[in-house]
Design an enzyme around this catalytic site. Structure first.
Site, PDB file in Angstrom:
ATOM      1  N   GLY A   1       0.825  -1.209   0.000  1.00 49.01           N
ATOM      2  CA  GLY A   1       0.000   0.000   0.000  1.00 49.01           C
ATOM      3  C   GLY A   1       0.849   1.245   0.000  1.00 49.01           C
TER       4      GLY A   1
ATOM      5  N   CYS B   1       0.672   4.302  16.594  1.00 43.32           N
ATOM      6  CA  CYS B   1       1.544   3.296  17.221  1.00 43.32           C
ATOM      7  C   CYS B   1       2.766   2.917  16.392  1.00 43.32           C
ATOM      8  CB  CYS B   1       0.733   2.046  17.551  1.00 43.32           C
ATOM      9  SG  CYS B   1      -0.445   2.354  18.873  1.00 43.32           S
TER      10      CYS B   1
ATOM     11  N   LYS C   1       5.688   5.584  15.853  1.00 45.66           N
ATOM     12  CA  LYS C   1       6.399   5.999  17.076  1.00 45.66           C
ATOM     13  C   LYS C   1       7.058   4.804  17.754  1.00 45.66           C
ATOM     14  CE  LYS C   1       2.896   5.930  20.778  1.00 45.66           C
ATOM     15  NZ  LYS C   1       3.391   4.813  21.549  1.00 45.66           N
TER      16      LYS C   1
END
Ligand SMILES: NC(=O)c1ccc[n+]([C@@H]2O[C@H](COP(=O)([O-])OP(=O)(O)OC[C@H]3O[C@@H](n4cnc5c(N)ncnc54)[C@H](O)[C@@H]3O)[C@@H](O)[C@H]2O)c1
Length: 437
Positions: A259, A266, A269
């Site tokens: 993609g 989440c 980081k």
């Protein structure tokens, strides 16, 4: 049993509500007074399928409460979960400010034994810092009240959070004492009836497990994106390759979709924070550094394809973007690939019309008047010279192409999630490009 959840954001609200659903008495605490006031009225700060109704039901039954005053509830509960944010610091490490604020509040107010459980995603060694912060506050008061700490990282997925919490693949719990193990077993026992596994381990291993899980999932995505880009150069189709490898049970078929990059609150980081932990330990995590670099490039891919299609001349063109949320079934746009793309489009002088089924209010807060907000997918496509699909929402899957064809000024589609059949679209009169096909 009575518990408190400190930090009533995405994870805290879902955790608290699901424990209440199992009959536990839960008090959700947050420093954001507006959020708490709204929750007391049944107004949720986030979109998550099924959550609003569940919050209403449990609050109505008197099992789920909301407050800003931790000191008023801390001595009525046996277990306190900390689910505050751990955003990235400037150097990529997890900022533990909020986690340690909670630890200090606990040390200031606790009068009796408490099990303090970290649900936030925190680097290895954080539990020791929490212990120290609680002890320092107790020392200031001249008291020594026993407490335990535990690590219970959360694996829920936004968009399927309730299902993930109510029947998870596994629950990971890091403990240091039998008492903590017994309390956590008791708390999770209702979920155990459904036969899932609670895996007890030491605290550092539990802390690391969460990062390793997210890093592995991000790695699968970047790996497939890298393979997809090579497929394009060699005439292979990544969808077929995915099916070919995903049927191997050693590999499995999840998280193999190519993609336009991963985003969200989440993966980006946590990958950064694990790279930083590794660097601090003088061990470069070379694979994860590559995972991050591939993802940064992948987020630029749709824009590069657009430039290529128009020979670099995109200034003034009207471009439609379908999907703003970092993934479907959520209004979360944190680190969403859509934002990186829209930045590039605006910088290049494009006029951008956007549509997302739920993330438009969030997007408006962040993008203001820089883009046009459409009422639906068709409205967004009106007069567009290219349509860029960024999020895999179900409502995007079977549009009426004949209508879109008439609405668009130029029938060009860049499908960042490989939702459509190239042949079908070409027959319908479009020029179509997916990822890795
Ligand atoms: N969002 C997810 O899908 C997800 C999944 C698994 C793990 N996690 C991890 O869980 C943690 C929380 O993530 P989130 O997305 O729920 O964050 P969030 O930003 O949605 O919520 C955090 C909440 O904590 C509150 N808060 C901050 N300091 C506080 C304090 N001292 N006392 C009380 N409340 C305080 C904030 O006001 C906010 O409402 C993070 O470490 C994240 O990495 C998130």
């Amino acid at each position: 049993m009575k518990i408190a959840i400190v930090g009533t954001g995405y994870v805290g609200l879902v955790t608290g509500t699901c424990f209440a659903e199992m009959g536990t008495d839960v008090c959700c605490v947050d420093i954001d007074a507006r959020k708490i006031e709204n929750l007391q009225k049944g107004v949720l700060p986030i979109y998550e399928p099924g959550l609003e109704e569940m919050v209403g039901r449990n609050a109505g039954a008197g099992r789920l409460h909301f407050t800003t005053r931790l000191e008023e509830v801390i001595n009525e509960v046996d277990v306190l979960f900390s689910a505050v944010g751990t955003p990235p610091d400037e150097d990529g490490s997890a900022d533990l400010k909020y986690v340690l604020d909670v630890a200090r509040s606990v040390g200031r107010s606790m009068e009796r034994y408490l099990l303090v459980v970290t649900k936030s995603t925190v680097p290895v060694g954080t539990a020791e810092k929490i212990k120290q912060a609680v002890r320092e506050e107790q020392d200031k008061r001249g008291v020594s009240i026993p407490f335990d700490i535990a690590s219970n990282p959360e694996f829920l997925k936004e968009g399927a959070a309730i299902k993930d919490f109510m029947s998870p693949d596994r629950v990971v719990v890091g403990v240091e004492s039998e008492k903590a193990k017994e309390l956590m077993s008791r708390l999770y026992r209702p979920f155990l009836l459904n036969n899932f596994r609670v895996i007890f381990m030491d605290v550092p291993s539990a802390e690391m497990t969460k990062y390793a899980a997210n890093a592995m999932l991000a790695t699968r995505i970047s790996f497939m994106n890298d393979i997809a880009n090579l497929c394009e150069l060699t005439g292979a189709d990544v969808n077929m390759v995915r099916t070919g490898i995903g049927t191997d049970i050693r590999i499995g078929n999840r998280f193999l979709y190519a993609g336009c990059g991963y985003g969200g609150s989440c993966f980006p980081k946590d990958v950064k924070a694990l790279i930083k932990t590794a660097a601090d330990n003088h061990y470069p995590l070379r694979i994860l550094e590559a995972v991050e670099a591939v993802n940064e490039d992948q987020k630029q891919l749709l824009f590069k394809k657009l430039l290529k299609h128009f020979n670099g001349d995109v200034k003034g063109k009207r471009i439609a973007v379908w999907g703003l949320a970092f993934k479907p079934e959520t209004d979360d746009i944190r680190e969403a690939p859509s934002l990186a793309l829209i930045d590039k489009l605006l910088e290049a002088g494009c006029r951008v019309s956007v549509y997302d089924p739920v993330a438009m209010p969030e997007a408006r807060r962040c993008l203001g008047d820089a883009v046009e907000y459409a009422n639906d997918i068709y409205h967004a496509a009106e007069d567009a010279e290219a349509l860029l699909v960024v999020t895999d929402w179900k409502v995007f899957r079977i549009p009426t192409w004949s209508v879109i064809r008439k609405l668009m000024a130029c029938p060009f589609i860049l499908d960042g999630r490989n939702l459509y059949d190239k042949e079908e679209l070409e027959v319908a009169g479009f020029t179509y490009h997916g990822i890795g096909r």
